[in-house]
Design a protein around this motif. Structure first.
Motif, short mmCIF file in Angstrom:
data_model
loop_
_atom_site.label_atom_id
_atom_site.label_comp_id
_atom_site.label_asym_id
_atom_site.label_seq_id
_atom_site.Cartn_x
_atom_site.Cartn_y
_atom_site.Cartn_z
N PHE A 24 41.77 -11.01 22.69
CA PHE A 24 43.49 -12.03 22.63
C PHE A 24 43.74 -10.18 22.36
O PHE A 24 43.16 -9.57 21.18
N GLY A 25 44.88 -9.25 22.52
CA GLY A 25 44.98 -7.81 22.33
C GLY A 25 46.04 -7.22 21.35
O GLY A 25 46.18 -7.30 19.44
N HIS A 26 47.35 -7.77 21.96
CA HIS A 26 48.46 -7.76 20.74
C HIS A 26 49.33 -8.11 20.50
O HIS A 26 49.70 -8.80 22.04
N ILE A 27 50.43 -8.00 20.01
CA ILE A 27 51.60 -8.38 20.42
C ILE A 27 52.89 -7.12 20.36
O ILE A 27 51.76 -6.16 20.23
N GLY A 58 45.57 -8.50 10.29
CA GLY A 58 44.64 -7.94 10.93
C GLY A 58 44.83 -7.75 12.35
O GLY A 58 44.78 -6.95 13.37
N TYR A 59 45.76 -8.27 12.77
CA TYR A 59 46.43 -8.46 14.11
C TYR A 59 47.25 -7.18 14.81
O TYR A 59 47.85 -6.49 13.72
N TRP A 60 47.12 -6.77 15.97
CA TRP A 60 47.61 -5.33 16.31
C TRP A 60 48.85 -5.71 16.75
O TRP A 60 49.55 -6.85 17.88
N ILE A 61 49.79 -4.95 16.46
CA ILE A 61 51.20 -4.43 16.95
C ILE A 61 51.28 -3.26 18.06
O ILE A 61 51.02 -2.56 16.55
N GLU A 62 51.83 -3.50 18.61
CA GLU A 62 51.86 -2.06 19.66
C GLU A 62 53.31 -1.96 19.47
O GLU A 62 54.70 -3.50 18.97
N VAL A 63 54.00 -0.57 18.85
CA VAL A 63 55.08 -0.09 18.64
C VAL A 63 55.89 0.53 19.67
O VAL A 63 55.03 1.82 20.42
#
Length: 177
Positions: free
Chosen positions: A117-120, A161-166
């Motif tokens: 899994f990468g990000h939301i 620690g999950y990545w969130i792209e903005v």
């Protein structure tokens, strides 16, 4: 809308049986729902649409979204549950009871080995103002918009620690040129 979608190898035409299908939500497991809910409601302005507790299996689900201004969210819990499962862009936070009390407990974020899994991603109206908001709220950056080869894209981490792209959508038209 007549746009058939881009056609890279492997794409197949949708069939009549899939008419009306839509992506409703994505789920992230969270260690401590109080901390996760504080992050997503304060930092990203989301609202909890519905909380579902499953006592026998000892977990809770929190469905969060950002309803559009003027959108009518049903007050009745049964109606709101149906409404929630018909929306787009919902984030489900799943809490397995007891994890918040385990000091050494953490979920795999998908970005360390082995990767998965990468990000939301959140789209924002003003990337600079959002970065300033994140800085004012001690949000952890993985990448700022001016860093790296991919400009105008930020990555932050949530409390698990999950990545969130903005991104700011109108700054991305050049991608893929």
């Amino acid at each position: 809308m007549n746009f058939p979608g881009e056609q890279p190898p492997g794409v197949q035409a949708p069939t009549a049986e899939t008419e009306g299908f839509r992506l409703n939500h994505t789920m992230l497991r969270v260690k401590d729902p109080e901390k996760a809910l504080a992050f997503y409601t304060r930092v990203f302005g989301m609202q909890v649409l519905r909380r579902l507790d499953f006592e026998e299996m000892q977990f809770s689900l929190y469905f969060l979204a950002r309803p559009e201004p003027g959108e009518n969210v049903p007050e009745d819990t049964a109606e709101r549950t149906v409404w929630t499962f018909s929306q787009r862009g919902v984030l489900e936070l799943t809490h397995n009871w007891g994890t918040e009390a385990q000091d050494d407990f953490a979920y795999h974020d998908g970005n360390t080995e082995p990767q998965g899994f990468g990000h939301i991603c959140f789209s924002v109206p003003d990337l600079e103002a959002t970065v300033a908001w994140f800085d004012a709220n001690d949000v952890t950056f993985v990448k700022r918009p001016d860093q790296g080869k991919l400009k105008d894209v930020a990555f932050v981490k949530d409390v698990d620690g999950y990545w969130i792209e903005v991104v700011q959508a109108d700054r991305l038209g050049h991608l893929g040129d």
